[in-house]
Scaffold this motif. Structure first.
Motif, PDB file in Angstrom:
ATOM      1  N   LEU A 192      -1.037   8.060   8.194  1.00  0.00           N
ATOM      2  CA  LEU A 192      -0.781   7.253   6.951  1.00  0.00           C
ATOM      3  C   LEU A 192       0.463   6.145   7.431  1.00  0.00           C
ATOM      4  O   LEU A 192       0.408   4.975   7.069  1.00  0.00           O
ATOM      5  CB  LEU A 192      -0.435   7.929   5.757  1.00  0.00           C
ATOM      6  CG  LEU A 192      -1.446   8.546   5.172  1.00  0.00           C
ATOM      7  CD1 LEU A 192      -0.768   9.502   4.023  1.00  0.00           C
ATOM      8  CD2 LEU A 192      -2.442   7.933   4.531  1.00  0.00           C
ATOM      9  N   HIS A 193       1.498   6.525   7.896  1.00  0.00           N
ATOM     10  CA  HIS A 193       2.611   5.903   8.700  1.00  0.00           C
ATOM     11  C   HIS A 193       2.274   4.749   9.592  1.00  0.00           C
ATOM     12  O   HIS A 193       2.681   3.683   9.205  1.00  0.00           O
ATOM     13  CB  HIS A 193       3.860   6.697   9.091  1.00  0.00           C
ATOM     14  CG  HIS A 193       4.929   6.036   9.449  1.00  0.00           C
ATOM     15  ND1 HIS A 193       5.779   6.399  10.641  1.00  0.00           N
ATOM     16  CD2 HIS A 193       5.813   4.960   8.746  1.00  0.00           C
ATOM     17  CE1 HIS A 193       6.760   5.470  10.680  1.00  0.00           C
ATOM     18  NE2 HIS A 193       6.852   4.537   9.666  1.00  0.00           N
TER      19      HIS A 193
ATOM     20  N   VAL B 103       0.285  12.538   7.797  1.00  0.00           N
ATOM     21  CA  VAL B 103       1.530  11.567   7.371  1.00  0.00           C
ATOM     22  C   VAL B 103       1.792  10.774   8.563  1.00  0.00           C
ATOM     23  O   VAL B 103       2.012   9.621   8.044  1.00  0.00           O
ATOM     24  CB  VAL B 103       2.709  12.442   6.929  1.00  0.00           C
ATOM     25  CG1 VAL B 103       3.997  11.682   6.820  1.00  0.00           C
ATOM     26  CG2 VAL B 103       2.470  13.316   5.781  1.00  0.00           C
TER      27      VAL B 103
ATOM     28  N   VAL C 254       1.929   1.989   5.723  1.00  0.00           N
ATOM     29  CA  VAL C 254       2.040   1.916   4.132  1.00  0.00           C
ATOM     30  C   VAL C 254       3.586   1.651   3.862  1.00  0.00           C
ATOM     31  O   VAL C 254       4.617   2.008   4.906  1.00  0.00           O
ATOM     32  CB  VAL C 254       1.493   3.415   3.576  1.00  0.00           C
ATOM     33  CG1 VAL C 254       0.149   3.448   3.768  1.00  0.00           C
ATOM     34  CG2 VAL C 254       2.328   4.312   4.485  1.00  0.00           C
TER      35      VAL C 254
ATOM     36  N   LEU D 175      -4.018   4.470  -0.016  1.00  0.00           N
ATOM     37  CA  LEU D 175      -4.670   5.376   1.397  1.00  0.00           C
ATOM     38  C   LEU D 175      -4.279   6.977   1.004  1.00  0.00           C
ATOM     39  O   LEU D 175      -3.215   7.396   1.001  1.00  0.00           O
ATOM     40  CB  LEU D 175      -3.932   4.940   2.565  1.00  0.00           C
ATOM     41  CG  LEU D 175      -4.341   3.536   2.945  1.00  0.00           C
ATOM     42  CD1 LEU D 175      -3.441   2.974   4.319  1.00  0.00           C
ATOM     43  CD2 LEU D 175      -5.763   3.272   2.995  1.00  0.00           C
TER      44      LEU D 175
ATOM     45  N   MET E 191       5.521   6.695   0.740  1.00  0.00           N
ATOM     46  CA  MET E 191       4.734   7.829   0.626  1.00  0.00           C
ATOM     47  C   MET E 191       4.856   8.422  -0.473  1.00  0.00           C
ATOM     48  O   MET E 191       5.886   8.777  -1.024  1.00  0.00           O
ATOM     49  CB  MET E 191       4.490   8.638   1.904  1.00  0.00           C
ATOM     50  CG  MET E 191       3.799   8.216   3.274  1.00  0.00           C
ATOM     51  SD  MET E 191       3.567   9.058   4.571  1.00  0.00           S
ATOM     52  CE  MET E 191       3.722   7.963   5.880  1.00  0.00           C
TER      53      MET E 191
ATOM     54  N   ALA F 192      -0.633  12.053   0.123  1.00  0.00           N
ATOM     55  CA  ALA F 192      -0.933  13.187   0.761  1.00  0.00           C
ATOM     56  C   ALA F 192      -0.846  14.426  -0.029  1.00  0.00           C
ATOM     57  O   ALA F 192      -0.036  14.957  -0.328  1.00  0.00           O
ATOM     58  CB  ALA F 192      -0.232  13.453   2.025  1.00  0.00           C
TER      59      ALA F 192
ATOM     60  N   SER G 121       0.806  -1.194   0.034  1.00  0.00           N
ATOM     61  CA  SER G 121      -0.155   0.091   0.007  1.00  0.00           C
ATOM     62  C   SER G 121       0.833   1.489   0.247  1.00  0.00           C
ATOM     63  O   SER G 121       2.145   1.211   0.471  1.00  0.00           O
ATOM     64  CB  SER G 121      -0.899  -0.027   1.136  1.00  0.00           C
ATOM     65  OG  SER G 121      -0.096   0.123   2.458  1.00  0.00           O
TER      66      SER G 121
ATOM     67  N   ARG H 218      -0.516   3.149   9.533  1.00  0.00           N
ATOM     68  CA  ARG H 218      -1.296   2.116   8.821  1.00  0.00           C
ATOM     69  C   ARG H 218      -0.237   1.591   7.987  1.00  0.00           C
ATOM     70  O   ARG H 218      -0.663   0.545   7.285  1.00  0.00           O
ATOM     71  CB  ARG H 218      -2.369   2.920   7.994  1.00  0.00           C
ATOM     72  CG  ARG H 218      -3.249   3.935   8.521  1.00  0.00           C
ATOM     73  CD  ARG H 218      -4.180   2.966   9.450  1.00  0.00           C
ATOM     74  NE  ARG H 218      -5.393   3.789   9.649  1.00  0.00           N
ATOM     75  CZ  ARG H 218      -5.468   4.732  10.917  1.00  0.00           C
ATOM     76  NH1 ARG H 218      -4.062   5.160  11.453  1.00  0.00           N
ATOM     77  NH2 ARG H 218      -6.404   5.382  11.289  1.00  0.00           N
TER      78      ARG H 218
ATOM     79  N   GLY I  89       0.838   5.470   0.919  1.00  0.00           N
ATOM     80  CA  GLY I  89       0.118   6.862   1.229  1.00  0.00           C
ATOM     81  C   GLY I  89       0.228   7.858   0.414  1.00  0.00           C
ATOM     82  O   GLY I  89       1.304   8.261  -0.083  1.00  0.00           O
TER      83      GLY I  89
ATOM     84  N   THR J 171       9.778   8.131   0.589  1.00  0.00           N
ATOM     85  CA  THR J 171       8.977   9.291   0.283  1.00  0.00           C
ATOM     86  C   THR J 171       9.247   9.919  -1.175  1.00  0.00           C
ATOM     87  O   THR J 171      10.496  10.005  -1.276  1.00  0.00           O
ATOM     88  CB  THR J 171       8.999  10.156   1.225  1.00  0.00           C
ATOM     89  OG1 THR J 171       8.347   9.665   2.741  1.00  0.00           O
ATOM     90  CG2 THR J 171       7.712  11.260   1.038  1.00  0.00           C
TER      91      THR J 171
END
Length: 378
Positions: free
Chosen positions: A111-112, A108, A116, A93, A119, A65, A61, A114, A63, A141
């Protein structure tokens, strides 16, 4: 529900071989790979993503943003990210930081948490907390659309395809990040020189939110365009619309209130173009007869306005797909040199700049000198 063992038994291979085929963790002979895929189809096997993530520490997955997801420009970027992620078996996500540095760090972090794998972030005007968090937690990232000074590698070539890898980032210093964006400086200069070529001597700029790299680069391009056209720089002709429609309304009104108002305007993004047009309409001003207009950002209905909007078209969808490519490259090789990619834009020549149609789509011609007389005030 069929299991991986059932797939292995049907294909006549080991469970480890099935795993290698499904996860791409080791080359498998073509006929063996096909046998596994046929067994998967026959049994209707669905991989257990959660179980796989517990073993591999990967959730497959990403993330994302990005602020102002309702903006057509970012919507197209989102479509590019989604297409790139789906192609490689990743889910998304999504969070909206609202261009607020504190909220940005919070989303952020969520998301982290979760888990992922990495990002993709369009950073705010003050990304210090964001960069500090990502650095502290070593989160793979990619920054997109807006670059963070000192956070990426040396700029790579200005187009995508073969040879788009940036040069190696010097070692040492803070953690650095891959970045991808459109060119901003040269295309903005092109808009200004185009208007100057039509006879305009006072060209106003409705600039974006201060602190964003896109804002700084487009102001630099505006000034380069003036210099190239032999026009003086007047700081009163730059106003900030803060990258929003409402801000652009106020900024445009301020330009029109000058003792010597501009005869042409350049807006620095699509939402500010809408705000500028709204103010001009409220004042009863006609584009391009009373005021010529060019805009940075093309959008789906720009061709439906009367007049049709002359614009810079950014490769928004491509920015999204390139961001995914950079992130997956980073996940595959965490120690590789960082890269910053700048993708080329396109000048879309229509009629809001004061040119007239010639009958050939997309190729307007300059108006007669008498039609340009309003644009030659100095």
């Amino acid at each position: 529900m069929p299991t991986m063992a059932d797939v292995a038994r049907t294909a006549g291979v080991s469970v480890a071989t099935v795993s290698h085929v499904l996860n791409g963790t080791r080359p498998v002979l073509p006929h063996t790979r096909q046998a596994v895929l046929d067994a998967v189809d026959e049994l209707g096997y669905t991989p257990n993503t959660l179980a796989r993530s517990l073993v591999t520490s990967r959730t497959r997955s990403i993330g994302l943003a990005v602020s102002a997801i309702s903006n057509p420009y970012f919507t197209e970027i989102l479509q590019g990210v989604e297409a790139g992620a789906l192609e490689h078996g990743y889910s998304l996500l999504i969070a909206d930081p609202h261009d607020d540095p504190e909220h940005e760090r919070k989303v952020v972090q969520l998301l982290h948490e979760r888990r992922v794998d990495g990002m993709i972030v369009a950073p705010s005007a003050d990304p210090r907390e964001l960069v500090a968090y990502l650095t502290r937690h070593e989160v793979p990232t990619v920054f997109l659309d807006r670059v963070v000074e000192g956070a990426g590698g040396v700029d790579g070539p200005r187009d995508v395809g073969a040879g788009t890898e940036g040069r190696e980032t010097p070692s040492g210093g803070p953690r650095r990040f891959d970045q991808v964006c459109a060119e901003s400086t040269r295309p903005m200069a092109e808009l200004v020189t185009h208007l100057a070529g039509l006879g305009h001597r006072r060209i106003g700029l409705v600039a974006g939110l201060p602190g964003l790299s896109t804002t700084a680069e487009r102001i630099a391009g505006y000034r380069q365009g003036l210099t190239a056209s032999g026009l003086p720089y007047d700081p009163h002709l730059i106003v900030h619309g803060d990258s929003e429609s409402a801000g652009a309304e106020v900024a445009t009104a301020a330009l029109l209130a000058l003792p010597m108002p501009p005869t042409a305007l350049v807006t620095a993004n699509n939402t500010m173009t809408i705000g500028t047009l709204r103010t001009l309409r409220e004042r009863g001003l006609s584009v391009p007869d009373d005021l010529a207009l060019c805009c940075f950002d093309d959008f789906a209905w720009a061709d439906l306005f009367a007049p049709r909007l002359t614009a810079i078209a950014q490769p928004s969808r491509e920015i999204g797909t390139e961001a995914v490519r950079l992130l997956l490259d980073r996940l595959a090789a965490p120690d590789r040199p960082t890269r910053t990619l700048r993708l080329p834009c396109a000048f879309v020549h229509r009629t809001s700049c004061g040119c007239v149609e010639t009958g050939e789509y997309g190729r307007p011609a300059p108006r007669s000198q008498s039609s340009q007389s309003k644009g030659t005030v100095s």
